[in-house]
Design an enzyme around this catalytic site. Sequence first.
Site, PDB file in Angstrom:
ATOM      1  N   TYR A  45       0.857  -1.200   0.000  1.00 52.83           N
ATOM      2  CA  TYR A  45       0.000   0.000   0.000  1.00 52.83           C
ATOM      3  C   TYR A  45       0.887   1.241   0.000  1.00 52.83           C
ATOM      4  CZ  TYR A  45      -3.814  -3.181   1.387  1.00 52.83           C
ATOM      5  OH  TYR A  45      -4.740  -4.213   1.461  1.00 52.83           O
ATOM      6  N   HIS A  98      -0.326 -11.870   0.842  1.00 49.08           N
ATOM      7  CA  HIS A  98      -1.331 -11.017   0.185  1.00 49.08           C
ATOM      8  C   HIS A  98      -2.068 -11.759  -0.938  1.00 49.08           C
ATOM      9  CE1 HIS A  98      -1.988  -6.413  -0.306  1.00 49.08           C
ATOM     10  NE2 HIS A  98      -3.103  -7.056  -0.498  1.00 49.08           N
ATOM     11  N   PRO A 131     -15.678  -4.419   2.741  1.00 49.60           N
ATOM     12  CA  PRO A 131     -16.985  -4.843   3.279  1.00 49.60           C
ATOM     13  C   PRO A 131     -18.119  -3.903   2.897  1.00 49.60           C
ATOM     14  CG  PRO A 131     -15.683  -3.790   5.002  1.00 49.60           C
ATOM     15  CD  PRO A 131     -14.773  -3.930   3.808  1.00 49.60           C
ATOM     16  N   LEU A 132     -17.750  -2.696   2.465  1.00 51.13           N
ATOM     17  CA  LEU A 132     -18.769  -1.754   1.984  1.00 51.13           C
ATOM     18  C   LEU A 132     -18.862  -1.808   0.462  1.00 51.13           C
ATOM     19  CD1 LEU A 132     -17.796   1.233   4.317  1.00 51.13           C
ATOM     20  CD2 LEU A 132     -19.811  -0.244   4.549  1.00 51.13           C
ATOM     21  N   GLY A 133     -18.317  -2.865  -0.125  1.00 49.28           N
ATOM     22  CA  GLY A 133     -18.361  -2.969  -1.580  1.00 49.28           C
ATOM     23  C   GLY A 133     -17.638  -1.805  -2.249  1.00 49.28           C
TER      24      GLY A 133
HETATM   25  N1  LIG Z   1      -6.323  -8.270   1.092  1.00 50.54           N
HETATM   26  C1  LIG Z   1      -6.583  -7.564   0.015  1.00 50.54           C
HETATM   27  O1  LIG Z   1      -6.232  -7.925  -1.094  1.00 50.54           O
HETATM   28  C2  LIG Z   1      -7.344  -6.265   0.154  1.00 50.54           C
HETATM   29  C3  LIG Z   1      -7.917  -5.655  -0.978  1.00 50.54           C
HETATM   30  C4  LIG Z   1      -8.631  -4.460  -0.803  1.00 50.54           C
HETATM   31  C5  LIG Z   1      -8.740  -3.918   0.461  1.00 50.54           C
HETATM   32  N2  LIG Z   1      -8.155  -4.526   1.538  1.00 50.54           N
HETATM   33  C6  LIG Z   1      -8.262  -3.957   2.903  1.00 50.54           C
HETATM   34  O2  LIG Z   1      -9.634  -3.752   3.209  1.00 50.54           O
HETATM   35  C7  LIG Z   1      -9.846  -2.413   3.597  1.00 50.54           C
HETATM   36  C8  LIG Z   1     -11.246  -1.959   3.215  1.00 50.54           C
HETATM   37  O3  LIG Z   1     -11.501  -2.167   1.847  1.00 50.54           O
HETATM   38  P1  LIG Z   1     -11.754  -1.004   0.815  1.00 50.54           P
HETATM   39  O4  LIG Z   1     -11.210   0.265   1.340  1.00 50.54           O
HETATM   40  O5  LIG Z   1     -11.282  -1.500  -0.509  1.00 50.54           O
HETATM   41  O6  LIG Z   1     -13.342  -0.936   0.669  1.00 50.54           O
HETATM   42  P2  LIG Z   1     -14.567  -0.514   1.588  1.00 50.54           P
HETATM   43  O7  LIG Z   1     -14.156  -0.409   2.995  1.00 50.54           O
HETATM   44  O8  LIG Z   1     -15.644  -1.437   1.207  1.00 50.54           O
HETATM   45  O9  LIG Z   1     -14.944   0.934   1.009  1.00 50.54           O
HETATM   46  C9  LIG Z   1     -14.094   2.027   1.045  1.00 50.54           C
HETATM   47  C10 LIG Z   1     -14.737   3.130   0.236  1.00 50.54           C
HETATM   48  O10 LIG Z   1     -15.978   3.486   0.810  1.00 50.54           O
HETATM   49  C11 LIG Z   1     -15.978   4.852   1.211  1.00 50.54           C
HETATM   50  N3  LIG Z   1     -16.669   4.884   2.516  1.00 50.54           N
HETATM   51  C12 LIG Z   1     -16.244   4.367   3.674  1.00 50.54           C
HETATM   52  N4  LIG Z   1     -17.163   4.538   4.651  1.00 50.54           N
HETATM   53  C13 LIG Z   1     -18.193   5.202   4.079  1.00 50.54           C
HETATM   54  C14 LIG Z   1     -19.436   5.679   4.555  1.00 50.54           C
HETATM   55  N5  LIG Z   1     -19.823   5.477   5.815  1.00 50.54           N
HETATM   56  N6  LIG Z   1     -20.255   6.322   3.680  1.00 50.54           N
HETATM   57  C15 LIG Z   1     -19.894   6.509   2.399  1.00 50.54           C
HETATM   58  N7  LIG Z   1     -18.723   6.064   1.877  1.00 50.54           N
HETATM   59  C16 LIG Z   1     -17.876   5.414   2.710  1.00 50.54           C
HETATM   60  C17 LIG Z   1     -14.525   5.268   1.268  1.00 50.54           C
HETATM   61  O11 LIG Z   1     -14.344   6.622   0.943  1.00 50.54           O
HETATM   62  P3  LIG Z   1     -13.661   7.689   1.946  1.00 50.54           P
HETATM   63  O12 LIG Z   1     -12.305   7.144   2.293  1.00 50.54           O
HETATM   64  O13 LIG Z   1     -13.571   8.912   1.125  1.00 50.54           O
HETATM   65  O14 LIG Z   1     -14.586   7.773   3.106  1.00 50.54           O
HETATM   66  C18 LIG Z   1     -13.925   4.393   0.160  1.00 50.54           C
HETATM   67  O15 LIG Z   1     -14.164   4.990  -1.096  1.00 50.54           O
HETATM   68  C19 LIG Z   1      -8.721  -1.646   2.907  1.00 50.54           C
HETATM   69  O16 LIG Z   1      -8.470  -0.423   3.542  1.00 50.54           O
HETATM   70  C20 LIG Z   1      -7.571  -2.605   3.024  1.00 50.54           C
HETATM   71  O17 LIG Z   1      -6.962  -2.487   4.308  1.00 50.54           O
HETATM   72  C21 LIG Z   1      -7.476  -5.690   1.382  1.00 50.54           C
END
Ligand SMILES: NC(=O)c1ccc[n+]([C@@H]2O[C@H](COP(=O)([O-])OP(=O)(O)OC[C@H]3O[C@@H](n4cnc5c(N)ncnc54)[C@H](OP(=O)(O)O)[C@@H]3O)[C@@H](O)[C@H]2O)c1
Length: 328
Positions: free
Chosen positions: A57, A124, A204-206
């Site tokens: 990252y 990863h 988890p929030l898609g």
């Molecule tokens: N192991 C892997 O391969 C892998 C892959 C992807 C992700 N991850 C991990 O999983 C974590 C979470 O996944 P992710 O960030 O991809 O997706 P996510 O948590 O499903 O969604 C993040 C997105 O949603 C927005 N968001 C968050 N809370 C919100 C709310 N309450 N209302 C409206 N929008 C909201 C964020 O924008 P803002 O930041 O602008 O609020 C960002 O654009 C990552 O940070 C990472 O640590 C791991």
Amino acid sequence: MHTRTLGQGLQVSAIGMGCMGMSQSYGPNPGDRGDMIGVLRTAVDRGVTFFDTAEVYGPYVNEELVGEALAPVRDQVVLATKFGWRVENGTPVGLDSRPEQIRRVADASLRRLRTDTIDLFYQHRVDPDVPIEEVAGAVAELVQAGKVRHFGLSEAAAATIRRAHAVHPVSAVQSEYSLWTRDPEPEVLPTLAELGIGFVPFSPLGKGFLTGTVDTTTAFTQGDIRAGIPRFDEDNLAANRALVDHVTALAHARGATPGQIALAWLLAQQPWIAPIPGTRRIERLAENLAAADVALSADDIADLDAAAARIGVHGDRYNETHMGLVGK
Ligand SMILES: NC(=O)c1ccc[n+]([C@@H]2O[C@H](COP(=O)([O-])OP(=O)(O)OC[C@H]3O[C@@H](n4cnc5c(N)ncnc54)[C@H](OP(=O)(O)O)[C@@H]3O)[C@@H](O)[C@H]2O)c1
């Protein structure tokens, strides 16, 4: 915030914090580095004890950010990071889980995270060129040396999880899982239940979609990975929108937000599941953490499952290259 226990007794807050978006993937950051340190420390103040980062990252800058932000509270938090990419000139160029690479990454991550032990060290992505037994053996040596406490895998197939677990106990598997990404359900989750391994749903929030804030009028800015993900194509988004509309209606009925319903649905699946939503905004952090107090009834869960099955999902969750790396 209540805590949950993943595999091998690893205790974490029910909702963790995904830190990736603070350094990449979702376009320009609405805040600066100091603001992100503030978000991370606010998360700790509100009961989050589980933080997720990775060498790749940034690369590197996300671990440095997390290390700096959490140094004052290091003994109160679980730090999870990941190895498994070969990074050249600041760009991930392929997978690399050779034992010597794992040892090198561990030492570098320890420095960047300002700690002497990594609480949870995930591979990863499964590296087709390195038998998983060798990977597990290398991590086992790091555990022996006190540099790592727990072993994890990300996007691994059930058979790979079994082979790894036979060499060194796996504490957590992290894969994409949410109302619109059900891939772990047929094989991975039953395997984890059988082996006593915890599960950490990422995105988890898609990737924001399930919060209801993304629609066909959303213009993804430069550096926003969603611009290249089939599910977020205009036509697919329009078709997928029916699911968010359903989630939103239930959210209104329950006095919650759609994102909270998406997280509560995950928490209701198993007591050994701890999702890691990512946000760069304190007000969204508060919203996401409050999902731990949203109780869904069995009827609510059944209703959400029925809606997801009826509506289906249009488009893959990754582009072709990245789809080729998951489920191995
Ligand atoms: N192991 C892997 O391969 C892998 C892959 C992807 C992700 N991850 C991990 O999983 C974590 C979470 O996944 P992710 O960030 O991809 O997706 P996510 O948590 O499903 O969604 C993040 C997105 O949603 C927005 N968001 C968050 N809370 C919100 C709310 N309450 N209302 C409206 N929008 C909201 C964020 O924008 P803002 O930041 O602008 O609020 C960002 O654009 C990552 O940070 C990472 O640590 C791991």
